[in-house]
Design a protein around this motif. Structure first.
Motif, PDB file in Angstrom:
ATOM      1  N   PHE A 370      30.400  24.412  10.119  1.00 13.56           N
ATOM      2  CA  PHE A 370      30.017  24.820  11.470  1.00 13.56           C
ATOM      3  C   PHE A 370      28.950  23.895  12.071  1.00 13.56           C
ATOM      4  O   PHE A 370      28.238  24.287  12.987  1.00 13.56           O
ATOM      5  N   THR A 606      38.174  24.419  11.812  1.00 17.44           N
ATOM      6  CA  THR A 606      37.304  24.078  10.699  1.00 17.44           C
ATOM      7  C   THR A 606      38.093  24.255   9.406  1.00 17.44           C
ATOM      8  O   THR A 606      39.310  24.481   9.431  1.00 17.44           O
ATOM      9  N   PRO A 612      32.381  32.515   8.496  1.00 12.24           N
ATOM     10  CA  PRO A 612      31.200  32.792   9.325  1.00 12.24           C
ATOM     11  C   PRO A 612      30.499  34.052   8.845  1.00 12.24           C
ATOM     12  O   PRO A 612      31.120  34.971   8.295  1.00 12.24           O
TER      13      PRO A 612
END
Length: 643
Positions: A370, A606, A612
């Motif tokens: 990220f 990604t 996340p």
């Protein structure tokens, strides 16, 4: 037979019973009486970046997407099917894989062998040119490596000092005799590398001189034609020349294809493949030459078939009757050449041992999953290492008082390099392999004298990697596809917001498209707004210090003044910082964020293994056919805990 840790499905087919002989020497078919025409096959690799084996040293596993060892199998087969065959490389072969970089990092005083050169000698290259990264380890390392090569090295516009100047020729005429013909075909070969690509150490070395490509090539072509060359091949370490390429001034379409007298152009540098896949073949850009670009890392093999004709008695001059330009073929389905595996066995084993050695420890995972969308602990680790080293150097130089900042970009963010191209360090020991995923290039660390206005310009250029997003936008792409992830610089000692509702100020070539205001909001240092006239010291890699700066209004370079080049590689400085500060327990501190946009949501890609945090405004929505996870970022949400 020597066996290395490769999967059985990666073994060459002949190991399963087929009698196949790998012959790497330059070869021709047995003579046939009174031939009047012949097939001259030209093969190309480019941007090998040290990937001589089909092995991913960063993931410590066999790889199907790389390796001269795979391409070698296809080269042997292609040679066997042609009357005459030439093999060329268009540059960037010495740097970029641990098996190659290890020698430069070890500081070996005198090279007696080099795995990349050994592999290229074995496969039998007929000529190569140099790319920008071939100069990354300095002139002495390059000279020692090229002294081991059995093939000529050519460049029309790159001028190097001393014995390198003698080793790198302006051009070379190769003679290849077709079966049954008295006269050989005389092939003139030259190369080029645009000066704009010589960033980092090469760009800072006054001993290296790089002429403009067009006049240098015109001169070399005239000399080769005058010397009797019947065919001209240019090994061009530059891209096609699309408007979205950052280095688009000296390219194939805009420069080289417009030069008369060239028959074949073999491109590189941008890691693209050309002609594109699909029905038919593409043979022309601006000119009428055959053009091929074969990707990178040995993942593709380029091929041009030239059907040559001579006089009926076989003693006249040669000319091209017709040509067939092939779409570069992927090498992923080919087995590895066993001779090459055996040749590099000791280098492979030494690389595995060196890159697996622990140099430190981390208590938390460090990744780049990220790094393009939120504060990132890995980037801040590198930035802190840079700032600490430059702050010490400034004190030693008696330059105390100015704040020391550092800029860093993520180098492993998937995109064109693929869904596995990320930094992913789990808790536990940190090895040299991990350091390479945090910083992937042999740049040296520099210090720049910058103003507050310079800092804003840097961050505005960085913010151009994102698309423009309006309030209420739903699931629009976050990134401009023309911008690679390494264009996204952050300066973690500052705090700021990026407002995506405004258009970007800079294009892909870092040229200002319009006056401000731009996207950067609330730019502060230690809580106070940054004034345009304020002065700072900025730690940056030699790659950033040397290039990528837009011109000023008066036409002069906008690059800040260079205060210091430490001469130490960024990777070494990072390695020493990790050793000194282990065990690491890094959590990203808040520095930058996107300005809130009511109701706006964007999508980005990604790694599949990226997860996340629950507090993050990022949610996974699926996966795509390219092997990436697809994430949704809610831009109206407040910033959560960072990775």
């Amino acid at each position: 037979m020597l066996t290395l840790p490769f999967n059985s499905r990666d073994e060459p087919e002949f190991r399963k019973g087929q009698d196949l002989t790998f012959t790497f020497a330059r070869q021709a078919r047995p003579p046939e009486a009174k031939a009047r025409s012949t097939l001259l096959r030209i093969l190309q690799t480019t941007d090998l970046h040290g990937h001589v084996l089909a092995y991913d040293y960063h993931r410590n596993t066999a790889a199907s997407d790389r390796g001269l060892s795979r391409a070698a199998t296809m080269i042997a087969e292609a040679r066997a099917a042609a009357d005459l065959c030439l093999l060329f490389d268009s540059g960037d072969f010495l740097q970029g894989s641990p098996i190659a970089d290890r020698l430069a990092a070890s500081g070996t005083p005198e090279l007696t062998s080099h795995p990349v050169i050994s592999a290229m000698n074995l496969v039998g290259f007929d000529a190569v040119t140099l790319g920008n990264h071939d100069l990354d380890f300095g002139l002495e390392h390059l000279a020692q490596a090229l002294a081991l090569a059995d093939f000529p090295v050519v460049s029309a516009n790159l001028h190097l000092p001393g014995r390198l100047g003698e080793r790198v020729q302006r051009h070379r005429i190769l003679e290849r005799r077709s079966p049954g013909c008295t006269n050989p075909i005389r092939i003139g070969v030259t190369g080029c590398v645009p000066a704009g690509t010589l960033l980092g150490m090469a760009g800072l070395d006054p001993q290296i001189r790089c002429e403009p490509v067009e006049p240098a090539l015109r001169g070399a072509i005239a000399e080769m034609r005058a010397a009797g060359a019947e065919l001209i091949v240019v090994l061009a370490h530059c891209g096609l020349g699309r408007d979205d390429e950052p280095e688009a001034s000296e390219t194939i379409d805009k420069t080289i294809a417009r030069i008369d007298g060239i028959d074949v152009i073999l491109g590189g540098h941008t890691h693209e493949t050309y002609p594109p896949a699909g029905p038919g073949t593409a043979t022309e850009l601006a000119g009428h030459q055959a053009v091929v670009m074969s990707g990178a890392w040995g993942a593709y093999l380029g091929q041009v078939d030239l059907h040559m004709s001579c006089a009926t008695d076989g003693a006249g001059s040669w000319h091209v009757k017709n040509r067939d330009v092939k779409c570069p073929r992927p090498t992923s389905g080919a087995g590895e050449a066993p001779e090459l595996i055996a040749e590099l066995a000791e280098d492979h084993a030494a690389t595995l041992a060196a890159y697996g050695a622990a140099i430190g420890e981390t208590r938390r995972p460090i990744s780049s999953f990220f790094a393009l969308v939120e504060d990132n602990a890995g980037l801040q680790l590198v930035a802190d290492a840079f700032a600490e080293r430059i702050a010490t150097a400034m004190q030693d130089m008696g330059l105390r008082g100015r704040p020391v900042l550092s800029m860093i970009a993520p180098y492993r963010t998937g995109q064109r390099a693929g869904a596995h191209h990320y930094c992913d360090i789990p808790p536990g020991p940190i090895s040299l392999r991990d350091v390479d995923t945090l910083y992937s290039f042999p740049d040296t660390l520099c210090a720049l004298d910058v103003s507050g206005a310079d800092l804003r310009m840097i961050l505005e250029m960085s913010a151009s990697v994102f698309t423009r997003v309006a309030e209420g936008a739903r699931d629009v792409p976050l990134f401009e596809p023309a911008f690679p992830g390494y264009r996204f610089d952050v300066i973690p000692q500052l705090t700021y917001q990026i407002d995506l509702s405004h258009p970007a100020l800079y294009d892909q070539r870092n040229q200002c498209m319009r006056p401000g205001p731009g996207r950067i909001r609330a730019l502060c240092h230690e809580g106070a707004p940054v004034d345009d006239d304020a002065r700072f010291v900025l730690a940056a890699s030699s790659f950033r210090a040397r290039g990528g700066w837009p011109a000023r209004a008066d036409g002069t370079s906008g690059a800040p003044n260079l205060l210091l080049d430490t001469g130490q590689t960024c990777r070494r400085i990072l390695r020493e910082y990790i050793c000194a500060h282990s065990p690491l327990d890094r959590v990203a501190r808040p520095t930058w964020s996107f300005a809130p946009l009511a109701g706006a949501r964007v999508l980005f890609e990604t790694a599949l293994q990226a997860r996340p945090r629950e507090s993050s405004p990022i949610k996974r929505v699926g996966a795509n056919s390219d092997g990436f996870a697809v994430m949704r970022l809610d831009l109206s949400a407040p910033r959560g805990e960072r990775s």
